[in-house]
Design an enzyme around this catalytic site. Sequence first.
Site, PDB file in Angstrom:
ATOM      1  N   GLU B 416       0.840  -1.263   0.200  1.00 14.07           N
ATOM      2  CA  GLU B 416       0.102  -0.120  -0.128  1.00 14.07           C
ATOM      3  C   GLU B 416       0.813   1.192   0.068  1.00 14.07           C
ATOM      4  O   GLU B 416       1.816   1.517   0.905  1.00 14.07           O
ATOM      5  CB  GLU B 416      -1.031  -0.232   1.161  1.00 14.07           C
ATOM      6  CG  GLU B 416      -1.798   1.432   1.240  1.00 14.07           C
ATOM      7  CD  GLU B 416      -2.748   1.555   0.077  1.00 14.07           C
ATOM      8  OE1 GLU B 416      -3.332   0.693  -0.428  1.00 14.07           O
ATOM      9  OE2 GLU B 416      -2.520   2.730  -0.391  1.00 14.07           O
ATOM     10  N   GLU B 509     -14.903  -5.370  -2.793  1.00 12.93           N
ATOM     11  CA  GLU B 509     -14.710  -4.359  -1.712  1.00 12.93           C
ATOM     12  C   GLU B 509     -16.210  -3.697  -1.147  1.00 12.93           C
ATOM     13  O   GLU B 509     -16.477  -3.489   0.131  1.00 12.93           O
ATOM     14  CB  GLU B 509     -13.430  -3.766  -1.265  1.00 12.93           C
ATOM     15  CG  GLU B 509     -13.475  -2.586  -2.129  1.00 12.93           C
ATOM     16  CD  GLU B 509     -11.796  -1.835  -2.249  1.00 12.93           C
ATOM     17  OE1 GLU B 509     -11.154  -2.153  -1.511  1.00 12.93           O
ATOM     18  OE2 GLU B 509     -11.903  -0.939  -2.987  1.00 12.93           O
TER      19      GLU B 509
END
Lengths: 714, 714
Positions: B416, B509
């Site tokens: 990330e 998601e």
Amino acid sequence: MKKFFFVAGLILFLFNLSFAQQLKSPNGKLTLTFALLADGTPSYQLSYQNKEVIKSSKLGLELKKDKKSLLNDFTIADTKTSTFDENWKPVWGEVKSIRNHYNELAVTLSQKETNRQLLVRFRLFDEGLGFRYEFPTQKNFTYFVIKEERTQFAMAGDHTAFWIAGDYDTQEYDYTTSKLSEIRGFATKARTENLSQTAFSPTGVQTSLMMKSNDGLYINLHEAALINYPCMHLNLDDKNMIFESWLTPDAKGDKGYIQVPFNTPWRTIMVSDDARDILASKMTYNLNEPNKIKDTSWIKPIKYIGVWWEMITGKSSWAYTDDYPSVQLGITDYSKAKPNGKHGATTANVKKYIDFAAQNGFGGVLVEGWNVGWEDWYGNSKDYVFDFVTPYPDFNMAEIRDYAKSKGIKMIMHHETSSSVRNYERHLDTAYKYMRANNYDAVKSGYVGDILPRGENHYSQWIINHYQYAVEKAADYHIMVNAHEAVRPTGIARTYPNLIGNESARGTEYQAFGGSKPNHVTILPFTRLLGGPMDYTPGIFEMDISKLNPNNNSHVNSTLANQLALYLTMYSPLQMAADLPENYNRFPDAFQFIKDVAVDWDESKYVEAEPGQYITVARKAKGTGKWFLGSVNGESPRTATFKLDFLVPNKSYIATIYADAKDAHYKTNPQAYVITKVAVTNQSKLAQFAAPGGGFAISFVEADKSQLKGLPRL
Amino acid sequence: MKKFFFVAGLILFLFNLSFAQQLKSPNGKLTLTFALLADGTPSYQLSYQNKEVIKSSKLGLELKKDKKSLLNDFTIADTKTSTFDENWKPVWGEVKSIRNHYNELAVTLSQKETNRQLLVRFRLFDEGLGFRYEFPTQKNFTYFVIKEERTQFAMAGDHTAFWIAGDYDTQEYDYTTSKLSEIRGFATKARTENLSQTAFSPTGVQTSLMMKSNDGLYINLHEAALINYPCMHLNLDDKNMIFESWLTPDAKGDKGYIQVPFNTPWRTIMVSDDARDILASKMTYNLNEPNKIKDTSWIKPIKYIGVWWEMITGKSSWAYTDDYPSVQLGITDYSKAKPNGKHGATTANVKKYIDFAAQNGFGGVLVEGWNVGWEDWYGNSKDYVFDFVTPYPDFNMAEIRDYAKSKGIKMIMHHETSSSVRNYERHLDTAYKYMRANNYDAVKSGYVGDILPRGENHYSQWIINHYQYAVEKAADYHIMVNAHEAVRPTGIARTYPNLIGNESARGTEYQAFGGSKPNHVTILPFTRLLGGPMDYTPGIFEMDISKLNPNNNSHVNSTLANQLALYLTMYSPLQMAADLPENYNRFPDAFQFIKDVAVDWDESKYVEAEPGQYITVARKAKGTGKWFLGSVNGESPRTATFKLDFLVPNKSYIATIYADAKDAHYKTNPQAYVITKVAVTNQSKLAQFAAPGGGFAISFVEADKSQLKGLPRL
């Protein structure tokens, strides 16, 4: 402390303050008063003996998109005073040991409405004050964005200032000497063209800013330890003579993204009634963290020459060919290009420099224009401009590496980034590895042109962070850094002594771009050099540039003797002899001084100093008994008169004096110099002429009586 | 060619053009007309059989700070036509061989006043048109800055569009289905909250944009080969139904810094009267350069599971501790932190996933939240947010590496970046090396939050350049990349097949963040997937998220059978089984399909397709005779009826059908599925029910008569 509290009480009474506390410098000459104004605004005052240096000045920061700024409504949560005194040894420097001695006042402020804490830490040295803002770890205050830092420096009068125009991208301006009230009027004239420049205010100036008050105080404003924060400029309210901090913005106009805990750089105010104290001060270094590099054995001061001045003057070129108006690395085929016949960084030419360096005791050779891309490198916001590992076809890296090794010469790599910062960071590891593999342990980096990422400036926080990154990563590879066009130094070389040089001011190159003011070098040590050494590249012997390049009519505004003196007055662990070997060969007797002069020192004595007029300094070479002295002069001819009392008592020396001839003049007769040898002791007194834009340089060698025979005595 | 010139002559006569030339697609159905308008503006038209697809539309670029833009006053310097036809083999894909067949028209335009040349290259395929601007090497035109690209797409009617709102930072919106004329009215509603988002116009939409005309044409606008150029959006002039290119600006508002020679990305217009042609088209890949990675043996499609859905649903956390509101890497001491008890990426939990993967035939395990920093990672424009090499104290890298190796499982690393792009680039080499050292050969990278450098956007040229850099550098390390929140793909995986996945759209998601529209997956293959595979992360079996996390009331708007079908309809060489092992263990019969389904294919047949309503596709697994079929359905229940004529003639198969039960519904009864086995041949016809938000999945295994005994026959 009793006396302090008495005085503090008196001040509270007189000025209706909610709190005040005083701090004295170790020698008692400087007095700092911290006070909380009635509305809870923190403020400070500084006086030198009985003279006011900084009138009541506000402290604080304006925040962006935040419910409340850090400007007022503060109460005192805590104050602490302490004293610090230590000596530390720099890896290189003007002196072998530095004393770090100050009294400290730490004021913790609390802002009720926001429940935030802000600490202001003051360190008061004999020669000045440093203070910074600290944001200790606290709940609900983890990140903030600075709209502007609101630190005031309220001057006590309309001082004479030695200033360069405020700019987000360059410091390469000549200094203007004027009253503070005249800055606005000179603003336009003070700015000359640069490949990257961004003005922000007609009363904006840069630090370090040197001033002199009418009552004889020398005052300097600057900053120390500029780490992960935008560079501070000053903007003058010229009605009230109040400077206020003006930070360099980012692409969005913001002035600092801060994560708590955080300490800002130190804001520094040096002051003395003796200008020499400013030059000798190590306050800026003392406000930086101690050395973080464990093994420093690879960091070595060096005198060097370079394939450089011939390009600067236009005699030769960085570019290899004139065929390509546009170059795409990896696509443009240099093997098919026609050489332009002017390329400086050829194997043969570099070998010539290596020979000259070896013959004359230089340690290194810098070569610019060795790598592909110079046909097309600035002005177009070009991203992939250099790869830092691909030499031109006529630069044989292996051959040069081996030849330099065989002659005991270190090569100095050049990394021109063209301000394409991302591109440089992408190539940095590979480039440093390539340096190590080819016997280079020092790099001159350059940041010419506008910064990429676009919208950022040379001095914005993001880019400050980059310069630091490049220095720290270089340390991992045992590489010394000499960064040009980067932010001016703020004493960081104490922490990272591999930062052996910086340009970040108007260097000698401008003498080939139209010339600099003849008194330029009498100001730089009071300003730019306070934060760290400058790679000023002195040693120009041929002042008429048209003799090198008929198309360049620039004139070097300096006498030859002045050029010699610069090796002393412009302290740097990295000193270039910038002129061409053939020009040195024309003046072998004068060149002898450059060959002799040291680059690292045990002691330094500032003998005379007046900003804009003259600087005389004597230095003792590291680990030897040899002393050297340099004196630079401004526009007016003068005779410098001083004692040689820095020499060791009861010893005799041969002083070789390289001085302006009587008829020397920086413009009309710069090469008129005389070299004399005299016998001296520490009782001797010298009266030495210096021409306009001139100066003199002296080497002192201990001698016994037989050696002194026949020499005149002083 | 005779016929072309006759038609061209007629057009010139009819429309008073200064020049016109036509080009036909290989099958003759598409006709491109290039024309120079009377003022020297280049333009084009496109028709499909007798229907107008693109009305006369202008071409050109508006330049910044330049004496003249590249918009008009052009003359024709040259035109060239050619034909191209080849077959190439992708490293992975829906089919084992791709035909690249087009007719080309290259028009060289000359602008007299500036002496500049601009080439427009058109490639006309059977299923659509691609064209781009090319700037060949020329004197006096080496660099320019784009103010805006002015490419028009004039639509022939008020089509139905399947669109997401134009945005410089995110594509994670649900699709809105509306008439073009209704876009403005829906603009606000079409935008939902995202951690980084920047709107630019109420009629701005993103590509790939899918449309359907009233007369039954399926039209798609997108781009191919987006390299070193800003991402193109479209802005609609909704009076005239003309889309115009709208590039993503940089921090200064500029829309592209170009060095000549340069080719822009291709602008693509797909068109057919059969929606299946759009899905089956390989035009976007064909407009990209061939594979540049020589050894591709390390690039392998993979089915994987991950420590991920438990964090997405809020069941567990990425962060290790709740102690720190702010983290400074290298300073924050995790060894002193109190674990929050919810951390997902613990050694024990990861081993559980490794066991499950090994038991069920998955190739890899992704783990998020394994590295320090997740306590404080977005929302504050934090620069040094992750270092990509420091695991949390409870994540034993060596132990997990060795355990995974012993079970034959590949680990998938998570990087990330928090959109701190410089920080990622600074750590990229080290991070990739660390991956290789620990048995990771694939990385999921993420770009959550606003981009650093500040002022840049997710889709601006500078950042597009970064995504490409990360993919190319990964190839050097033999690492596969699955980038999330990066720019949507444009077929670049042909050139760099290590780009095995992307998110860049609203993925699964969002089913845990409030849910997506039930027909979302019937649109994505017509839009997002045209540029490359999506890591959609299907396979959710528990639709009631509160069963995983009582504080999360989100509902997955999909039936379980629909989730199975996604492994076919959402083509990707990287397919996740996203739900928790315990949920798969509850439905082992349905889970069998996920275990069985392939991830790489020799053939693909789009059986049925209507954007927003349904998609049915059959695929033949690479190197085996097994076929799989998936069908996803929109909001209306339906019965799909089609022949199984893709199967090999004269062979018999057992078809295992995983389908919605009659009473299934994405909202009220999503887990109602039925599994049936039937005997089929390529003569069989299927009539299969699909619930709202439902679908079905089928596996076909060749079988001999004895195996078919007792099975119903279709």
